[in-house]
Design a protein around this motif. Structure first.
Motif, PDB file in Angstrom:
ATOM      1  N   GLU A 193       0.859  -1.178   0.000  1.00 18.01           N
ATOM      2  CA  GLU A 193       0.000   0.000   0.000  1.00 18.01           C
ATOM      3  C   GLU A 193       0.901   1.236   0.000  1.00 18.01           C
ATOM      4  N   THR A 194       0.901   1.966  -1.113  1.00 19.32           N
ATOM      5  CA  THR A 194       1.863   3.060  -1.236  1.00 19.32           C
ATOM      6  C   THR A 194       1.377   4.117  -2.218  1.00 19.32           C
ATOM      7  N   ASN A 195       1.916   5.321  -2.108  1.00 21.25           N
ATOM      8  CA  ASN A 195       1.681   6.365  -3.103  1.00 21.25           C
ATOM      9  C   ASN A 195       2.939   6.614  -3.935  1.00 21.25           C
ATOM     10  N   LEU A 196       3.864   5.655  -3.918  1.00 23.22           N
ATOM     11  CA  LEU A 196       5.100   5.746  -4.686  1.00 23.22           C
ATOM     12  C   LEU A 196       4.936   5.098  -6.058  1.00 23.22           C
ATOM     13  N   PRO A 197       5.535   5.672  -7.098  1.00 26.55           N
ATOM     14  CA  PRO A 197       5.486   5.099  -8.444  1.00 26.55           C
ATOM     15  C   PRO A 197       6.502   3.969  -8.569  1.00 26.55           C
ATOM     16  N   LEU A 198       6.134   2.775  -8.145  1.00 24.11           N
ATOM     17  CA  LEU A 198       7.092   1.685  -8.008  1.00 24.11           C
ATOM     18  C   LEU A 198       7.679   1.211  -9.331  1.00 24.11           C
TER      19      LEU A 198
END
Length: 335
Positions: free
Chosen positions: A279-284
């Motif tokens: 769960e993240t708001n990073l552009p993985l």
């Protein structure tokens, strides 16, 4: 591994009996904390400690593997946060561009508690990173869904109040009075799967060490090389957070141990599959394609500012506002 299971000190019941209620767990943890408190000197100074810069040059793939210890640098739309200060003449001087990231481990089987939180700041100008791990029992402001604020252990910020990753980010941001750009929440089960996929992490301990666990009461580790599973890695990181059993040097060494093992053993396809569960708001996806050159990491410790306290029969770790302000200043100052 049987030689690392909890010793006679905690083994007065069988494994079935260890799955007790949330209230029982609180009481046991508080008793353990009291034992630790009696065996360690009190740390009342407001001066926090930091360690040497640790040279580190790794691929973004390896950094992502290590509790997703990453900072986005080269993707479009990234956040550029400028710190401005005034010089002696009153002229505002642009000082740095900083990125802040909060890495959280969540134990879904334990009511979505968050036993481990790592706050990172990265200077784009200096290409340096600072890291601080926050004790899960820290007395922290947690937002309710109605807009009010309650105070409880940071451990419950994901599950209590308005809940979720945004709630954890808000709680830590308020605690340090520091904006946090990005967050990544990884479930303990996912992290354990990652560690199991590389046949565990080998880690040397200088002495016999007993630490608290997450899904059980605790672990006993023997002096020398131990092969750790995912929960054991996190448990040792937790122990290094408050400085009572281990210190922040152990935290960095554990991070490097995970990097060294996973970088050489885990296929990128498997990594991407595991990262899809975060769960993240990073552009993985873009980050996996980049390389990052981190000249150094500086580890900060909160242990010198810890004050033990009891409120309504519950144990908390307390910090003075001035102390947390000094930590925030250190996190955002890169000379």
């Amino acid at each position: 591994m049987e030689d690392k299971r909890l010793g006679e000190k905690f083994h007065k019941s069988n494994e079935q009996e260890l799955r007790f209620t949330q209230e029982d767990r609180h009481e046991v943890f508080e008793q353990i904390r009291k034992l630790e408190k009696n065996n360690n000197k009190q740390k009342n100074s407001l001066m926090f400690s930091s360690k040497k810069f640790v040279p580190l040059t790794v691929s973004m793939l390896a950094v992502c593997l290590c509790l997703f210890l990453f900072i986005p640098l080269n993707f479009s739309g990234n956040v550029n946060k400028e710190l401005n200060r005034s010089d002696a003449s009153g002229t505002v001087v642009q000082e740095d561009e900083l990125l802040t990231t909060l890495i959280t481990v969540k134990a879904e089987e334990e009511d979505n508690r968050i036993p481990f939180n790592l706050l990172l700041t990265y200077s784009k100008n200096k290409k340096m990173m600072k890291v601080v791990s926050i004790p899960s029992e820290t007395y922290a402001p947690i937002d309710n869904s109605d807009g009010t604020t309650m105070y409880d252990k940071l451990l419950f910020a994901y599950a209590f109040g308005s809940g979720g990753a945004e709630n954890v980010r808000t709680a830590v941001s308020k605690l340090f009075d520091l904006p946090i750009d990005y967050y990544a929440v990884i479930d303990l089960k996912t992290f354990s799967t990652m560690v199991d996929a590389v046949n565990g992490i080998d880690y040397d301990l200088q002495e016999d060490t007993q630490v608290r666990a997450i899904t059980s009461v605790g672990f006993d580790f023997k002096k020398g090389t131990n092969r750790l599973n995912g929960e054991e890695v996190v448990a040792l990181m937790m122990a290094a957070t408050d400085g009572r059993n281990l210190n922040e040097e152990n935290l960095l060494h554990l991070i490097l141990a995970v990097i060294n093992k996973t970088e050489s053993k885990m296929p990128q396809t498997q990594l991407k599959e595991l990262m899809s569960q975060i769960e993240t708001n990073l552009p993985l996806d873009q980050m996996l394609e980049n390389k990052i050159d981190m000249n150094s990491i500086k580890s900060l410790s909160l242990s010198d500012g810890i004050r033990d306290d009891m409120k309504d029969g519950k144990y908390f770790i307390m910090f003075e506002k001035d102390y947390l302000k000094s930590v925030s200043e250190e996190l955002t100052t890169f000379n």
